[in-house]
Design a protein around this motif. Structure first.
Motif, PDB file in Angstrom:
ATOM      1  N   ALA B 155       2.600  -2.634   2.445  1.00 54.23           N
ATOM      2  CA  ALA B 155       1.609  -2.679   3.936  1.00 54.23           C
ATOM      3  C   ALA B 155       1.029  -1.117   3.520  1.00 54.23           C
ATOM      4  O   ALA B 155       0.978  -0.627   3.366  1.00 54.23           O
ATOM      5  CB  ALA B 155       2.779  -3.205   4.524  1.00 54.23           C
ATOM      6  N   GLY B 156      -0.589  -2.187   5.181  1.00 55.17           N
ATOM      7  CA  GLY B 156      -1.500  -0.420   5.400  1.00 55.17           C
ATOM      8  C   GLY B 156      -1.470  -0.559   6.734  1.00 55.17           C
ATOM      9  O   GLY B 156      -0.885   0.101   7.176  1.00 55.17           O
ATOM     10  N   GLY B 157      -2.717  -1.359   7.527  1.00 53.71           N
ATOM     11  CA  GLY B 157      -2.298  -1.026   8.890  1.00 53.71           C
ATOM     12  C   GLY B 157      -3.520  -0.133   9.147  1.00 53.71           C
ATOM     13  O   GLY B 157      -4.028  -0.249   8.236  1.00 53.71           O
ATOM     14  N   VAL B 160      -3.887   3.902   8.139  1.00 57.71           N
ATOM     15  CA  VAL B 160      -4.206   4.350   6.237  1.00 57.71           C
ATOM     16  C   VAL B 160      -4.821   5.251   6.204  1.00 57.71           C
ATOM     17  O   VAL B 160      -5.117   6.156   5.034  1.00 57.71           O
ATOM     18  CB  VAL B 160      -4.578   2.713   5.901  1.00 57.71           C
ATOM     19  N   LEU B 161      -6.099   5.306   7.164  1.00 56.23           N
ATOM     20  CA  LEU B 161      -6.673   6.240   7.039  1.00 56.23           C
ATOM     21  C   LEU B 161      -6.455   7.423   6.901  1.00 56.23           C
ATOM     22  O   LEU B 161      -7.246   8.000   5.564  1.00 56.23           O
ATOM     23  CB  LEU B 161      -8.312   6.556   8.174  1.00 56.23           C
ATOM     24  N   ASN B 165      -1.786   3.908   2.576  1.00 57.10           N
ATOM     25  CA  ASN B 165      -0.633   2.701   2.143  1.00 57.10           C
ATOM     26  C   ASN B 165       0.449   3.268   2.384  1.00 57.10           C
ATOM     27  O   ASN B 165       0.636   3.955   2.435  1.00 57.10           O
ATOM     28  CB  ASN B 165      -1.313   1.725   1.030  1.00 57.10           C
ATOM     29  N   ARG B 167       2.963   2.724  -0.223  1.00 62.25           N
ATOM     30  CA  ARG B 167       2.610   3.463  -1.134  1.00 62.25           C
ATOM     31  C   ARG B 167       2.594   4.889  -1.001  1.00 62.25           C
ATOM     32  O   ARG B 167       3.301   5.650  -1.525  1.00 62.25           O
ATOM     33  CB  ARG B 167       1.660   3.227  -1.937  1.00 62.25           C
ATOM     34  N   HIS B 386     -10.452  -1.898   9.300  1.00 64.00           N
ATOM     35  CA  HIS B 386     -11.099  -0.594   9.084  1.00 64.00           C
ATOM     36  C   HIS B 386     -11.445  -0.755   8.244  1.00 64.00           C
ATOM     37  O   HIS B 386     -11.547  -0.240   7.034  1.00 64.00           O
ATOM     38  CB  HIS B 386      -9.078  -0.449   8.362  1.00 64.00           C
ATOM     39  N   GLY B 388     -13.188   2.309   8.062  1.00 67.31           N
ATOM     40  CA  GLY B 388     -12.978   3.390   7.178  1.00 67.31           C
ATOM     41  C   GLY B 388     -12.744   3.225   5.587  1.00 67.31           C
ATOM     42  O   GLY B 388     -12.337   4.799   4.653  1.00 67.31           O
ATOM     43  N   ASP B 389     -11.023   2.354   5.875  1.00 66.70           N
ATOM     44  CA  ASP B 389     -10.930   1.892   4.402  1.00 66.70           C
ATOM     45  C   ASP B 389     -11.826   1.220   3.728  1.00 66.70           C
ATOM     46  O   ASP B 389     -11.148   0.555   2.358  1.00 66.70           O
ATOM     47  CB  ASP B 389      -9.465   2.046   5.064  1.00 66.70           C
ATOM     48  N   ASN B 391     -11.718  -1.871   4.885  1.00 67.38           N
ATOM     49  CA  ASN B 391     -10.968  -3.329   4.515  1.00 67.38           C
ATOM     50  C   ASN B 391     -11.396  -4.214   5.959  1.00 67.38           C
ATOM     51  O   ASN B 391     -11.449  -3.547   7.014  1.00 67.38           O
ATOM     52  CB  ASN B 391     -10.083  -2.708   4.583  1.00 67.38           C
TER      53      ASN B 391
END
Lengths: 476, 476
Positions: B155-157, B160-161, B165, B167, B386, B388-389, B391
């Motif tokens: 999952a991200g959200g 993340v920046l 994530n 991970r 997002h 900055g990602d 995404n």
């Protein structure tokens, strides 16, 4: 796979794939590639292949799979666990990526570059610098180690605290599989949730699942402020308490926190040209604190002073010096980075590259010292490293006047003592150097069977012919 | 594997493993677990199993492998690609982790906690807060999604920046393999280079390689300073230029940079209770900037003002407001987080969860808008996310007055248009939601055969009986 010596016919076929100008078959020229830095392993090989392209690597691995010829990938030959050294029976060929040393692309706006596996780490750092960016991976061998090896061993080094290991610095990979198939995973994305994480499987696999021929690497803005302080203190416990303060105060501006013992300062000042003790006072332990800030130079200055003040007030810091120039900062880091080399003139050194949860560092240091000295009175423990990562290079120099060979013969015995304490603390027997040959059987002994079995299943699924750096990480 | 309906004997055997009190067999009670949030998939299943321990999960998967019974792991049922939904033929059993919701350990000094797979994300955030720490994963569904699903989908959200994530937030895992074997990889180490990276293989595998029953998660110091600004500007190009300034100025103190279109502000102010337009002026685009600092509250204040000044001087910022209180900051984030829900009252919405290299966001936005409007005049593009990602949740609301069913029937057609532009830019068709059922065949179509083949080899090596969430991510 048979362990037959490659026939002259097979040698010719491999030679034809890269051209005679790009193989090394003269035993004298091959010789330096058969030993690693510490002299723990000595391999044999009839041929070094130097492909110039991903396609040539592919052709080599296809032929290897077809003929059952084992291939050992090698880049800078700076690994410390024998992962890059062929077996002693002369059946394995060396695949060197040294000709594949192009920076394929560099994009400062996107903060990334694409480097081939044979690029020397220092060249990648310079390429980043030339466009006003930072590639943060930094280690003692950066002048000769190469990106393919850095990725295959998930290299760490001194900037992991803020920037992470090589795994965290890589966005995408190009890999040639043992079958010769090419996987183009050269993605440039921060976020990509599309199936299994193949990238992280190849990173750290020590060349047993394929050959990493190129990678997309992350770049960072160059810090605006930089401060390095050298602190004398009483114990690892004091160092840990100071680390907690530094971590809370600086957040990710804390870019290095290295622990060193008094004996390390003595070894480096004695044996490394130009190294002097930075402090006029003598302390049992030292830390090197590195702070980098992105907003202003003043912030770094303010943080380093605030940290030392807090440390003095709390009775943690006995004495400290802040580097007054770039040259002084470099000198402090040079002392830290030459601490491995400085042990050589002191005779044999038995090494460990261990990690424990950061909070357990002081207890680990105390227990390991007790265990080591009980088994070997007079042993000189030079344990230093990345306190902020929980990673200590727990090195043991021979007692003064001891016989080097007899001392080194006790390598496994001392490992067993130190590693037992590490495992008791939930630690790792290889924090950043990997498994290679050196720790393969030990890994199998300490890990649950299912874990080794899962690795073996992956290995067989990717390398059905068993030709890819066999015998490293796991036994076949 | 046969796709037979489980016999009553098999149902009884599974029931006995967890006890009758811990199964759900009433179709009405099962029903909500058979549909996902968007109503794209409707599954069928005779039984939901609710194990209370890792050992019970192990017993379930062992029996599943023995009897060839497919198991679909489910946690919060908030996934957006049908990964948690059983097939429609009624042959698959649901394994719910909801009873495994213990925080097994929490160690603020070591900055970590150990959570079971069934812990609700918000509960993990609260547990961290209770010891003065931050668990940074944050997403719209945090009140109901659970850690096992967060890990299985990587999952991200919105954070993340700065924090990465899921991970990047996980140190170790406990996983039950499809065979029922238990892998205890609950390590607490920052550095550990001991063999293949099994952890990252299970993370993001969407429950097809095993069931994640527990994880060691990283905690962070709670920021001392926090500032949220809401900025009106002219275009994604202006937003990107502001992002670069923010990134250079703030470094890792930049903890959020979210792009939103005018229509998103209109939808949220129209449909979400309590949301008001934060600015008195109207702008084509907006960004929400979130800055968190660890050293002092003043630093965050200084940074947000410096950024807005720089942005005004450079002609990037048209108007801006800085949240003057925690409540105002929350209100700004609430507007951003309710942007998905706000689309529902506007009729059908065709979704994309894509990423491109950050520098290509403006070009992607322009090309996608052109492609979408050419195919469907009047479509209302509500693309936000997002920045900055790289995404973007590229959502398309139906034209005013259009027929919802007819509009939604064009889902794949619109996907094809948007995804072609994404792929042309080297992007990803699933930045953070994963593959599940929704994008499985599309993934196979766009990726090189070798990549899907490698995933399949891993799947077969880990799940020889093919019982673990079959049909998700890759076809069998």
């Amino acid at each position: 796979m048979d362990a037959r010596l490659p026939s002259s016919d097979i040698i010719s076929r491999f030679t034809a794939l890269v051209g005679p100008a790009n193989v090394v078959s003269d035993p004298q020229e091959i010789a330096p590639r058969l030993v690693e830095n510490r002299g723990l392993y000595k391999g044999a090989s009839p041929l070094v292949l130097k492909p110039g392209s991903t396609q040539e690597v592919s052709a080599i691995l296809r032929l290897a799979s077809e003929t059952g010829t084992a291939i050992v990938p090698q880049t800078g030959n700076t690994g410390l666990v024998g992962g890059q050294t062929p077996s002693a029976d002369g059946t394995q060929l060396i695949l060197s990526l040294e000709r594949m040393n192009r920076i394929r692309d560099i994009d400062p706006l996107a903060n990334l570059l694409v480097a081939e596996g044979g690029c020397i780490l220092a060249d990648v750092q310079k390429a980043a610098e030339s466009v006003g960016r930072l590639f943060p991976l930094s280690l003692g061998s950066e002048g000769s180690c190469r990106i393919g090896g850095n990725l295959s061993t998930n290299a760490g080094g001194t900037a992991v605290l803020a920037y992470g290991n090589m795994r965290q610095l890589c966005l995408g990979l190009e890999v040639v599989l043992p079958t010769g198939e090419i996987w183009n995973g050269l993605r440039r994305l921060k976020k990509d949730n599309t199936g299994y994480d193949l990238r992280d499987l190849f990173i750290g696999a020590e060349g047993t699942l394929g050959v990493i021929t190129a990678a997309v690497l992350k770049l960072f803005p160059q810090p605006v402020g930089h401060q390095v302080a050298f602190v004398g203190l009483a114990s690892p416990q004091h160092a840990l308490a100071l680390f907690e303060k530094a971590s809370n105060l600086c957040g990710t501006a804390l870019t290095g926190f290295e622990l060193m013992p008094r004996i390390g300062i003595e070894f480096t000042t004695r044996h490394i040209a130009g190294v002097r003790d930075p402090l006029p006072t003598v302390h049992d332990w030292y830390v090197l604190v590195d702070i980098s800030t992105s907003d202003s130079a003043e912030t770094a200055e303010r943080l380093v002073h605030a940290l030392l003040e807090q440390g003095l007030e709390a009775g943690l810091v006995e004495n400290a010096v802040i580097a007054a120039s770039v040259a002084q900062a470099k000198a402090l880091w040079h002392m830290r980075e030459s601490m491995s080399d400085a042990q050589k003139p002191e005779g044999g050194s038995i090494k460990h590259d261990v990690s424990v949860p950061v909070s357990k560092i002081p207890a680990f240091m105390a227990a390991a010292e007790e265990g080591v000295l009980a088994a070997m009175p007079g042993a000189r423990i030079c344990a230093f490293g990345h306190l902020g990562d929980g990673n200590i290079h727990y090195n043991i120099s021979q007692p003064v006047g001891a016989d080097k060979t007899a001392f080194l013969a006790r390598w496994r015995e001392m490992n067993a003592i130190v590693h037992a304490i590490v495992l008791e603390a939930g630690g790792s027997i290889s924090a950043e150097h990997g498994i290679g040959q050196l720790k393969r059987d030990e890994l199998a002994a300490i890990r649950p069977e299912i874990e080794i079995d899962l690795m073996r299943r992956i290995k067989h699924a990717f390398d059905p012919a068993g030709i890819m750096n066999p015998g490293k990480v796991i036994s076949s």
